[in-house]
Structures are given as C-alpha cells and as structure tokens.
Design a protein around this motif. Structure first.
Motif, PDB file in Angstrom:
ATOM      1  N   LEU A 182       2.081  -3.515  -1.786  1.00 16.01           N
ATOM      2  CA  LEU A 182       1.497  -4.316  -2.866  1.00 16.01           C
ATOM      3  C   LEU A 182      -0.015  -4.143  -2.919  1.00 16.01           C
ATOM      4  O   LEU A 182      -0.607  -4.094  -3.992  1.00 16.01           O
ATOM      5  N   ASP A 183      -0.637  -4.021  -1.745  1.00 15.09           N
ATOM      6  CA  ASP A 183      -2.082  -3.766  -1.684  1.00 15.09           C
ATOM      7  C   ASP A 183      -2.423  -2.447  -2.375  1.00 15.09           C
ATOM      8  O   ASP A 183      -3.402  -2.341  -3.103  1.00 15.09           O
ATOM      9  N   ARG A 184      -1.573  -1.438  -2.099  1.00 13.85           N
ATOM     10  CA  ARG A 184      -1.814  -0.114  -2.695  1.00 13.85           C
ATOM     11  C   ARG A 184      -1.681  -0.175  -4.213  1.00 13.85           C
ATOM     12  O   ARG A 184      -2.477   0.395  -4.942  1.00 13.85           O
ATOM     13  N   ILE A 185      -0.672  -0.949  -4.682  1.00  6.59           N
ATOM     14  CA  ILE A 185      -0.474  -1.099  -6.133  1.00  6.59           C
ATOM     15  C   ILE A 185      -1.671  -1.822  -6.737  1.00  6.59           C
ATOM     16  O   ILE A 185      -2.190  -1.446  -7.787  1.00  6.59           O
ATOM     17  N   ASN A 186      -2.152  -2.842  -6.030  1.00  4.46           N
ATOM     18  CA  ASN A 186      -3.290  -3.608  -6.513  1.00  4.46           C
ATOM     19  C   ASN A 186      -4.550  -2.739  -6.591  1.00  4.46           C
ATOM     20  O   ASN A 186      -5.294  -2.799  -7.568  1.00  4.46           O
ATOM     21  N   THR A 187      -4.759  -1.918  -5.562  1.00  7.05           N
ATOM     22  CA  THR A 187      -5.922  -1.013  -5.557  1.00  7.05           C
ATOM     23  C   THR A 187      -5.852  -0.057  -6.736  1.00  7.05           C
ATOM     24  O   THR A 187      -6.829   0.147  -7.457  1.00  7.05           O
ATOM     25  N   LEU A 188      -4.666   0.511  -6.943  1.00  6.58           N
ATOM     26  CA  LEU A 188      -4.487   1.466  -8.033  1.00  6.58           C
ATOM     27  C   LEU A 188      -4.709   0.781  -9.377  1.00  6.58           C
ATOM     28  O   LEU A 188      -5.473   1.274 -10.226  1.00  6.58           O
ATOM     29  N   SER A 189      -4.092  -0.387  -9.544  1.00 11.03           N
ATOM     30  CA  SER A 189      -4.196  -1.112 -10.799  1.00 11.03           C
ATOM     31  C   SER A 189      -5.640  -1.520 -11.087  1.00 11.03           C
ATOM     32  O   SER A 189      -6.140  -1.332 -12.198  1.00 11.03           O
ATOM     33  N   SER A 190      -6.327  -2.056 -10.079  1.00  9.61           N
ATOM     34  CA  SER A 190      -7.711  -2.509 -10.327  1.00  9.61           C
ATOM     35  C   SER A 190      -8.625  -1.320 -10.600  1.00  9.61           C
ATOM     36  O   SER A 190      -9.559  -1.428 -11.393  1.00  9.61           O
ATOM     37  N   SER A 191      -8.351  -0.165  -9.981  1.00 12.90           N
ATOM     38  CA  SER A 191      -9.204   1.003 -10.256  1.00 12.90           C
ATOM     39  C   SER A 191      -8.941   1.549 -11.662  1.00 12.90           C
ATOM     40  O   SER A 191      -9.860   2.032 -12.325  1.00 12.90           O
TER      41      SER A 191
ATOM     42  N   VAL B 216     -11.646  18.385  -4.510  1.00 12.30           N
ATOM     43  CA  VAL B 216     -12.605  18.265  -3.404  1.00 12.30           C
ATOM     44  C   VAL B 216     -11.896  17.557  -2.253  1.00 12.30           C
ATOM     45  O   VAL B 216     -11.222  16.551  -2.475  1.00 12.30           O
ATOM     46  N   THR B 217     -12.032  18.092  -1.043  1.00 10.49           N
ATOM     47  CA  THR B 217     -11.478  17.395   0.114  1.00 10.49           C
ATOM     48  C   THR B 217     -12.622  17.049   1.072  1.00 10.49           C
ATOM     49  O   THR B 217     -13.595  17.789   1.182  1.00 10.49           O
ATOM     50  N   ALA B 218     -12.473  15.912   1.736  1.00  8.51           N
ATOM     51  CA  ALA B 218     -13.512  15.486   2.684  1.00  8.51           C
ATOM     52  C   ALA B 218     -12.859  14.760   3.848  1.00  8.51           C
ATOM     53  O   ALA B 218     -11.680  14.399   3.779  1.00  8.51           O
ATOM     54  N   GLY B 219     -13.628  14.564   4.915  1.00 11.76           N
ATOM     55  CA  GLY B 219     -13.112  13.869   6.095  1.00 11.76           C
ATOM     56  C   GLY B 219     -12.411  14.827   7.040  1.00 11.76           C
ATOM     57  O   GLY B 219     -12.630  16.043   6.993  1.00 11.76           O
ATOM     58  N   SER B 220     -11.533  14.272   7.877  1.00 10.79           N
ATOM     59  CA  SER B 220     -10.869  15.085   8.914  1.00 10.79           C
ATOM     60  C   SER B 220      -9.544  15.649   8.397  1.00 10.79           C
ATOM     61  O   SER B 220      -9.098  15.302   7.301  1.00 10.79           O
ATOM     62  N   ILE B 221      -8.965  16.502   9.241  1.00  9.67           N
ATOM     63  CA  ILE B 221      -7.641  17.051   8.887  1.00  9.67           C
ATOM     64  C   ILE B 221      -6.579  16.020   9.272  1.00  9.67           C
ATOM     65  O   ILE B 221      -6.600  15.468  10.379  1.00  9.67           O
ATOM     66  N   THR B 222      -5.664  15.768   8.360  1.00 15.87           N
ATOM     67  CA  THR B 222      -4.631  14.754   8.599  1.00 15.87           C
ATOM     68  C   THR B 222      -3.699  15.206   9.725  1.00 15.87           C
ATOM     69  O   THR B 222      -3.156  16.316   9.667  1.00 15.87           O
ATOM     70  N   PRO B 223      -3.519  14.377  10.758  1.00  8.51           N
ATOM     71  CA  PRO B 223      -2.644  14.775  11.869  1.00  8.51           C
ATOM     72  C   PRO B 223      -1.162  14.655  11.491  1.00  8.51           C
ATOM     73  O   PRO B 223      -0.809  13.932  10.576  1.00  8.51           O
ATOM     74  N   THR B 224      -0.345  15.397  12.212  1.00  8.13           N
ATOM     75  CA  THR B 224       1.094  15.329  11.936  1.00  8.13           C
ATOM     76  C   THR B 224       1.825  14.504  12.999  1.00  8.13           C
ATOM     77  O   THR B 224       2.998  14.205  12.844  1.00  8.13           O
ATOM     78  N   ASP B 225       1.101  14.169  14.072  1.00  9.93           N
ATOM     79  CA  ASP B 225       1.760  13.478  15.188  1.00  9.93           C
ATOM     80  C   ASP B 225       1.347  12.011  15.302  1.00  9.93           C
ATOM     81  O   ASP B 225       1.527  11.387  16.333  1.00  9.93           O
ATOM     82  N   LYS B 226       0.773  11.460  14.219  1.00 17.22           N
ATOM     83  CA  LYS B 226       0.355  10.044  14.264  1.00 17.22           C
ATOM     84  C   LYS B 226       0.818   9.324  13.020  1.00 17.22           C
ATOM     85  O   LYS B 226       1.122   9.954  12.009  1.00 17.22           O
ATOM     86  N   ASP B 227       0.846   7.985  13.110  1.00 15.40           N
ATOM     87  CA  ASP B 227       1.182   7.195  11.915  1.00 15.40           C
ATOM     88  C   ASP B 227      -0.007   7.237  10.968  1.00 15.40           C
ATOM     89  O   ASP B 227      -1.112   6.836  11.331  1.00 15.40           O
ATOM     90  N   VAL B 228       0.234   7.732   9.761  1.00 18.43           N
ATOM     91  CA  VAL B 228      -0.850   7.875   8.787  1.00 18.43           C
ATOM     92  C   VAL B 228      -0.550   6.990   7.588  1.00 18.43           C
ATOM     93  O   VAL B 228       0.587   6.925   7.118  1.00 18.43           O
ATOM     94  N   PHE B 229      -1.560   6.283   7.102  1.00 16.96           N
ATOM     95  CA  PHE B 229      -1.396   5.385   5.956  1.00 16.96           C
ATOM     96  C   PHE B 229      -2.214   5.936   4.790  1.00 16.96           C
ATOM     97  O   PHE B 229      -3.300   6.481   5.003  1.00 16.96           O
ATOM     98  N   SER B 230      -1.678   5.782   3.594  1.00 17.84           N
ATOM     99  CA  SER B 230      -2.381   6.381   2.458  1.00 17.84           C
ATOM    100  C   SER B 230      -2.472   5.428   1.271  1.00 17.84           C
ATOM    101  O   SER B 230      -1.754   4.426   1.201  1.00 17.84           O
ATOM    102  N   GLY B 231      -3.346   5.756   0.342  1.00 13.88           N
ATOM    103  CA  GLY B 231      -3.512   4.974  -0.887  1.00 13.88           C
ATOM    104  C   GLY B 231      -4.247   5.812  -1.913  1.00 13.88           C
ATOM    105  O   GLY B 231      -4.769   6.882  -1.590  1.00 13.88           O
TER     106      GLY B 231
END
Lengths: 278, 149
Positions: free
Chosen positions: A42-51, B108-123
C-alpha cells in the motif's frame, strides 16, 4: 506411584503449554508478516499515486497558462489570459497519460473531465472555476452564497474608453480595475452589489463592447471577452471562512477523480483527483 | 563384591531411575528445541521489512524533490545517495525517461549493483522534466531497489 504419575502429568502439561505458546507466537508473527507485506504494498501504491499527482500538477503549472496564488488566508487569486490556448496542456497531459498507462497497467488517467473546459474546484467553499474556451468565457460558480467578494484586475491590449455599469445595490463587495493600451484605464471602485440579482459591467473601447462581467445569483461571475484580442484577467475570490468553513485550508483541485488505480491482487481500488494548489 | 551387595539391596531401581531421567531429559530437550525453533522463526521481525521500504521511499522522494533525479546525471545522483542512505543499507536506482511522440528513451542507473542473495525491496516514483515545448518534455519512471548490507 501416584506421585510419579502426578509429576509426569504436570510435566507434560507444562511442556504442552510451552509448545502451544511458541506456536501462538509463530502464528502471530506469520500474520504480522503478511500485514507488513500488505502495508509495504500500500505504501508503494501511495508513493506511485502521489508522484503521479505531483507530476500532473507540474504539467498544469507548466502548460495551462493559469496561475493560482493566495496572499491572504481567506482569498485565492486565479490569473489567466482569454483567449487561453490549452493545446499545449492537453498534449502534455495526453503524453503523460500514455506514459503512465503503458508503464503501469493497473493505472488509468481519465482526461475527459478536464480536456474541454479545464474546470477547477476551490475548497473548502466548493466554488467551480470553469472555462468556455471557444467562446472566451470564464465562469465562477459558487454553490451557495458563501463568498465575501471579488476583486478583478484586467489588462487589455486595446485602449479602454469606459467601464459601463448596471448594478443593483446590496451587500456583496466587488471591485474592478481595467488597464488598457496607451495608458487608458477604467475602474469600478469598491461597490456593494446585490449578488442575488443580475449585475453587469461592460468595458468598452471607442464605444464598442469588448469585455463583459456579469454577476448573478448565487454570487456567480461570468467574464467574457467579446473579441480575439488577448486580455489578462486576475480574479481575487474572497471566501467566507465563517461557520463550517472556519479555519479550513484553501486548496484547488480538478472536480472529478481523474486518476484511478485498480490492483486486484491486493483488492485495492484507489480514485483520486489532482491537487493543483497549494 | 560391593556391587553385588548393592544390587541385592536396591535391585535394578538405579537402572530404571537412570532410564527415567534419560527419557525425561530427551523429552525436555525435544520440547524446548521445538519451542525455541518456533520462537526464533517468530522473532524474524517483519517491521524491518517495512522500515527498509520506507527508507527507499524517503530517499527517492527526497531525490525527486531536490531535483537530483531530474539531472539524469549518474555522478550527481550517486553523491546525493551517499549523503542520504543509512550506512547499513544499500540502494540501486534505475531511471527511464521517454519523450513523446518520438518515443526516444533515456536510461540512467545509479547506486550499487542489486544483490541476488539478499532480501531486496523495491518501489517506483514518477516525475517529469517539464519543457515549454511538449515534444521535448521528459516523462520519467524511477525505480529503486533497497536492501540491508
């Protein structure tokens, strides 16, 4: 023998209790974990929506050629040219819609409610600020008598010969300052009119009617530019901030929810409009 | 001699007592182990996941509102990331901008390389680079991946 039996029963009861409690803890955390995933989504949806909303506001500010400002807590000023060409705004919004809908299949941007008349809704008093671009008109339509006055400033490219008025005395204050080319001008000083009856101000150039301001019930204002020469209109709308509107923040949005997100995996449906001011 | 005397006096009670104690110990150890396993499984805090995501959201929002993302400059974005990200986190950002109606794309890409052996969160966050000429206006999507180092 009885003591041994009692000891064994007690021991098993305690062990069972410990095991049950640890299972409870595990099950509680598992459900917390599920909630955490939902909250994150829901946070991700909110971020996307607000942007998306912020970007749409930026497009309005960059392309609509309408400026919204407020220098006093109880008033808002909207400035624009008539005729106003919103082709650039419509193109930018269409491009934005294409970008959003191709990037996020669950998201829809409906431009139909805004692309023809570009309506704005002023909160908290729910005043509709609308356009008739083809006929070079702006209309300000309160839903009830909840305004405290209009201050209108008009700059024209033609020379002004007079401001003719047909006004009925009342308690609603209006004020007009019109400035034309060649240092010509006319004005209607602060006057109280009856805003429940028709009132008219006509700005003339050499005897010809050029711009009309029509007031009617309930505190409605219709500004029309009768020819194609561009005029700049700045309308300061003073809001009644008493009673139910007391201490409420003024903000401006599109009247309808144009952004919708429908994410069936999360059973989430979100409808929102775009806040254009502040 | 002594052992046989003890045996004759207590019979095999000692043996049974030892067996009983051993079985009891096995059951206690088993029960505690099971309880411990569930407690450990349960204590893997999900709040950390939410917090990680929030860090990602906050960082990308600040970069957007500062105007750093809009530069589309890898070095500038990397410098800004270093000042924003907590030392125990790492982030990767990918920005894709498109110009319409030409459809020209810039990445454009920036920051580190995304690991494959860790929990990664995205948005994802949307932004535009406004231009009075709509054919030059850029419509961008910035995606981030964040993880605990």
């Amino acid at each position: 023998m009885k003591k041994g039996f009692a000891f064994t029963i007690t021991f098993f009861t305690l062990a069972f209790l410990i095991l049950t409690l640890s299972l409870f803890l595990y099950s509680f955390t598992a459900s917390s974990s599920k909630r955490a995933v939902e909250i994150s989504s829901l946070d991700r949806i909110n971020t996307l929506s607000s942007s998306i909303e912020t970007s749409a506001k930026e497009i309005f500010n960059s392309h609509s050629l309408i400026t919204i400002t407020s220098t006093e807590v109880d008033s808002i000023t909207i400035t624009e040219n008539i005729p106003n060409d919103i082709t650039s705004f419509n193109t930018a919004m269409q491009n934005f819609k294409t970008h959003i809908e191709s990037s996020f299949t669950d998201t829809t941007l409906d431009l139909n409610p805004i692309k023809t008349t570009l309506p704005l809704l002023i909160y908290p008093n729910l005043i509709l600020y609308n356009h008739d671009f083809a006929n070079r008109n702006i209309s300000i339509i309160p839903q009830e008598l909840n305004l405290k006055g209009y201050t209108i400033t008009i700059t024209t490219s033609y020379s002004i010969s007079s401001c003719d008025t047909v006004l009925t005395s009342g308690t609603f204050p209006i004020q007009l300052t019109a400035t034309g080319s060649g240092s010509t001008s006319c004005s209607v000083p602060l006057t109280n009119i009856d805003a429940t009856k028709p009132n008219m101000i006509t700005i003339k150039s050499g005897g010809n009617k050029k711009t009309t301001l029509y007031f009617d019930n309930p505190q409605l204002l219709l500004i029309g530019n009768l020819d194609n020469s561009q005029i700049t209109i700045s309308t300061k709308i003073k809001l009644d901030q008493s009673g139910t509107f007391a201490q409420k923040t003024i903000f401006v949005t599109y009247p309808e929810s144009i952004l919708s997100m429908d994410i069936p995996q999360l059973n989430v449906k979100r409808r929102s409009t775009i806040t254009l001011y502040p | 001699m002594k052992l046989s005397k003890l045996n004759s006096r207590f019979g095999n009670k000692g043996f049974i007592f030892s067996m009983d104690a051993t079985f009891a110990l096995i059951i206690v150890v088993f029960m505690l182990s099971m309880a411990n396993i569930y407690v450990i499984l349960g204590s893997q805090a999900s709040s950390i996941d939410v917090q990680t995501n929030k860090y990602g959201d906050d960082i990308i929002k600040i970069l957007d509102e500062q105007g750093t993302l809009q530069t589309l400059n890898q070095a500038t974005i990397n410098t800004a990331i270093q000042t924003l990200i907590p030392s125990n986190y790492d982030i990767s950002i990918s920005i894709k901008c498109k110009i319409y109606p030409a459809g020209t794309e810039q990445t454009v890409t920036a920051g580190s390389i995304t690991p494959t052996d860790k929990d990664v969160f995205s948005g994802t966050r949307i932004f535009i680079i406004a231009n009075a000429d709509t054919t030059q206006e850029k419509y961008c999507s910035s995606r981030y991946w964040i993880w605990l180092k």
